[in-house]
Motif scaffolding. Structure first.
Motif, mmCIF file in Angstrom:
data_model
loop_
_atom_site.group_PDB
_atom_site.id
_atom_site.type_symbol
_atom_site.label_atom_id
_atom_site.label_comp_id
_atom_site.label_asym_id
_atom_site.label_seq_id
_atom_site.Cartn_x
_atom_site.Cartn_y
_atom_site.Cartn_z
ATOM 1 N N TYR A 58 39.880 36.743 38.103
ATOM 2 C CA TYR A 58 40.551 35.841 39.017
ATOM 3 C C TYR A 58 40.215 36.188 40.464
ATOM 4 O O TYR A 58 39.750 37.283 40.775
ATOM 5 N N ASN A 87 43.375 32.164 41.667
ATOM 6 C CA ASN A 87 42.473 31.251 40.970
ATOM 7 C C ASN A 87 41.927 31.958 39.734
ATOM 8 O O ASN A 87 41.146 32.900 39.850
ATOM 9 N N THR A 89 39.475 32.012 37.290
ATOM 10 C CA THR A 89 38.158 31.377 37.258
ATOM 11 C C THR A 89 37.730 30.939 35.862
ATOM 12 O O THR A 89 37.114 29.889 35.713
ATOM 13 N N TRP A 94 44.539 27.166 39.134
ATOM 14 C CA TRP A 94 45.068 27.782 40.353
ATOM 15 C C TRP A 94 46.574 27.920 40.206
ATOM 16 O O TRP A 94 47.249 27.001 39.763
#
Length: 171
Positions: A58, A87, A89, A94
């Motif tokens: 993240y 976030n 990923t 988010w």
């Protein structure tokens, strides 16, 4: 001098593990997300940390920031700002926390303390208290909502507030 420790070697290794150490960090960053060279989103933050580990990767924005979405013609579609953001990923998700404000291009505003934005599904949602101000300044409150990221189709849960209806009848 002798020291005694009751922790096992495994416990010590877990405590000193580098799994949570940032692989990248930065200050005053601009994070750009593109689609076929067209900017679709931009994120701004005073502080950024990238965390990569086997369980979850993240990006963390501990001092918050702002995300701006752009339409295909390059004009602004919506924006979200918060005092903390993460976030995830791998999941295109988010998590935005603390004094979150989302504003649509037509002026609708959503305020909450927790908001999730699912980039893959183009949804925003929360299960926390939410306050929505419409374009004609009506205020709706509730606990939880879901919406498309453009804030055109908002479903508010456990609603409270005043709603003004136009009582004109058509013939």
């Amino acid at each position: 001098m002798l020291l005694s420790c009751e922790n096992s070697i495994k416990e010590v290794q877990n405590l000193t593990s580098k799994n949570e150490v940032p692989t990248q960090s930065g200050n005053d960053i601009e994070y750009i997300i593109t689609d076929s060279t067209r900017i679709t989103y931009r994120a701004f933050a005073p502080e950024f940390f990238e965390i990569r580990n086997p369980d979850q990767s993240y990006n963390e924005f501990q001092k918050g920031g702002k995300i701006i979405s752009y339409k295909k013609d390059g004009t602004q579609a919506w924006q979200i700002k918060a005092n903390f953001a993460k976030n995830y990923t791998n999941d295109n998700l988010w998590e935005l926390r603390y004094d979150v404000e989302a504003i649509s291009d037509d002026g609708k505003t959503i305020n909450t303390e927790l908001l999730y934005w699912d980039q893959a599904k183009h949804l925003i949602y929360s299960d926390q208290y939410v306050r929505i101000t419409t374009i004609d300044n009506q205020v709706l409150e509730g606990t939880g909502f879901t919406s498309d990221e453009k804030m055109d189709k908002i479903t508010l849960k456990k609603v409270s507030g005043e709603v003004y209806l136009d009582d004109k009848t058509q013939k």
